[in-house]
Scaffold this motif. Sequence first.
Motif, PDB file in Angstrom:
ATOM      1  N   PRO A   1       7.504   3.652  -6.702  1.00 53.49           N
ATOM      2  CA  PRO A   1       6.995   2.751  -5.653  1.00 53.49           C
ATOM      3  C   PRO A   1       6.781   3.445  -4.302  1.00 53.49           C
ATOM      4  O   PRO A   1       6.007   2.951  -3.485  1.00 53.49           O
ATOM      5  CB  PRO A   1       8.083   1.683  -5.524  1.00 53.49           C
TER       6      PRO A   1
ATOM      7  N   VAL B   1       2.318   4.287  -5.060  1.00 54.15           N
ATOM      8  CA  VAL B   1       1.783   2.961  -4.751  1.00 54.15           C
ATOM      9  C   VAL B   1       1.744   2.724  -3.234  1.00 54.15           C
ATOM     10  O   VAL B   1       2.648   3.147  -2.507  1.00 54.15           O
ATOM     11  CB  VAL B   1       2.671   1.858  -5.389  1.00 54.15           C
TER      12      VAL B   1
ATOM     13  N   GLY C   1      10.515  -8.069  -4.061  1.00 56.12           N
ATOM     14  CA  GLY C   1      10.246  -6.632  -3.992  1.00 56.12           C
ATOM     15  C   GLY C   1      11.106  -5.843  -4.972  1.00 56.12           C
ATOM     16  O   GLY C   1      10.645  -4.855  -5.557  1.00 56.12           O
TER      17      GLY C   1
ATOM     18  N   VAL D   1      -1.070  -2.324  -4.264  1.00 54.49           N
ATOM     19  CA  VAL D   1      -0.604  -3.656  -4.692  1.00 54.49           C
ATOM     20  C   VAL D   1      -0.750  -4.589  -3.499  1.00 54.49           C
ATOM     21  O   VAL D   1      -0.288  -4.277  -2.393  1.00 54.49           O
ATOM     22  CB  VAL D   1       0.872  -3.612  -5.151  1.00 54.49           C
TER      23      VAL D   1
ATOM     24  N   ILE E   1       1.690  -0.575  -0.832  1.00 54.63           N
ATOM     25  CA  ILE E   1       1.965  -2.003  -0.996  1.00 54.63           C
ATOM     26  C   ILE E   1       1.687  -2.743   0.306  1.00 54.63           C
ATOM     27  O   ILE E   1       2.145  -2.325   1.378  1.00 54.63           O
ATOM     28  CB  ILE E   1       3.442  -2.211  -1.431  1.00 54.63           C
TER      29      ILE E   1
ATOM     30  N   SER F   1       2.665  -2.516   5.719  1.00 49.49           N
ATOM     31  CA  SER F   1       2.634  -1.827   4.425  1.00 49.49           C
ATOM     32  C   SER F   1       3.908  -1.038   4.183  1.00 49.49           C
ATOM     33  O   SER F   1       4.691  -0.814   5.103  1.00 49.49           O
ATOM     34  CB  SER F   1       1.451  -0.850   4.374  1.00 49.49           C
TER      35      SER F   1
ATOM     36  N   ASP G   1       9.536  -3.442  -7.722  1.00 47.99           N
ATOM     37  CA  ASP G   1       9.877  -2.013  -7.823  1.00 47.99           C
ATOM     38  C   ASP G   1      10.426  -1.679  -9.208  1.00 47.99           C
ATOM     39  O   ASP G   1      10.086  -0.646  -9.787  1.00 47.99           O
ATOM     40  CB  ASP G   1      10.916  -1.628  -6.757  1.00 47.99           C
TER      41      ASP G   1
END
Length: 196
Positions: free
Chosen positions: A64, A68, A50, A29, A70, A19, A54
């Motif tokens: 980001p 978030v 990516g 996400v 990810i 992550s 972003d």
Amino acid sequence: MELCQVCGLPVTQPQVVVSRGNPQAKLMVIGEAPGASEDEMGKPFVGRSGQILDRLLESVGLDPHADVYITNVVKCRPPKNRRPTGNEIALSRPWLQQQIELVDPDVIALAGSTAVEAILGIKGGITTLRGKWQDWQGRLLMPLLHPAYLLRNPSKAEGAPVALTRGDLIEVCNRLNTIKQCSVVPVLDSARSHKP
Ligand code: URA
């Protein structure tokens, strides 16, 4: 060749790709699987996909790093960047479920058809599913076109995939803001009730 004990994909690096971002974020996400850059750096969505992800998040006011969390369905890189098999997805699924439960996001954005298949069990149809809210285990899901698809279709025109995805992320952002506003309303109400 050494194989990952979770998903059975070949081990190419000492670390798996788990992550990046904030584990306390209200937005998660989920992408497909690491590519070459992600495999090398040990973090999801750090290559060209990516970068566009972003940029789109930032364009709707989401940071980001702070707003978030990810991750990917599969934590190892499939050879030649092929799509993960149904078996690899199924073997990786309990790990993803734990991440969802620990991070406990209000909203999950499913980036691409592998994430949609892993979570909703629906195969294909991302172009019709994208942009449509789904209720799942008490959370809101928003299917999105995969950033790699946006790289292959970079038109900035209205109605083109990039603009559609930005519109879907605006929906996500609005929903996150509504949830935030809802959660402060009772506090404001009770504060008001103490006024003379
Ligand atoms: N594509 C994905 O789905 N995930 C990544 O981490 C990178 C590219």
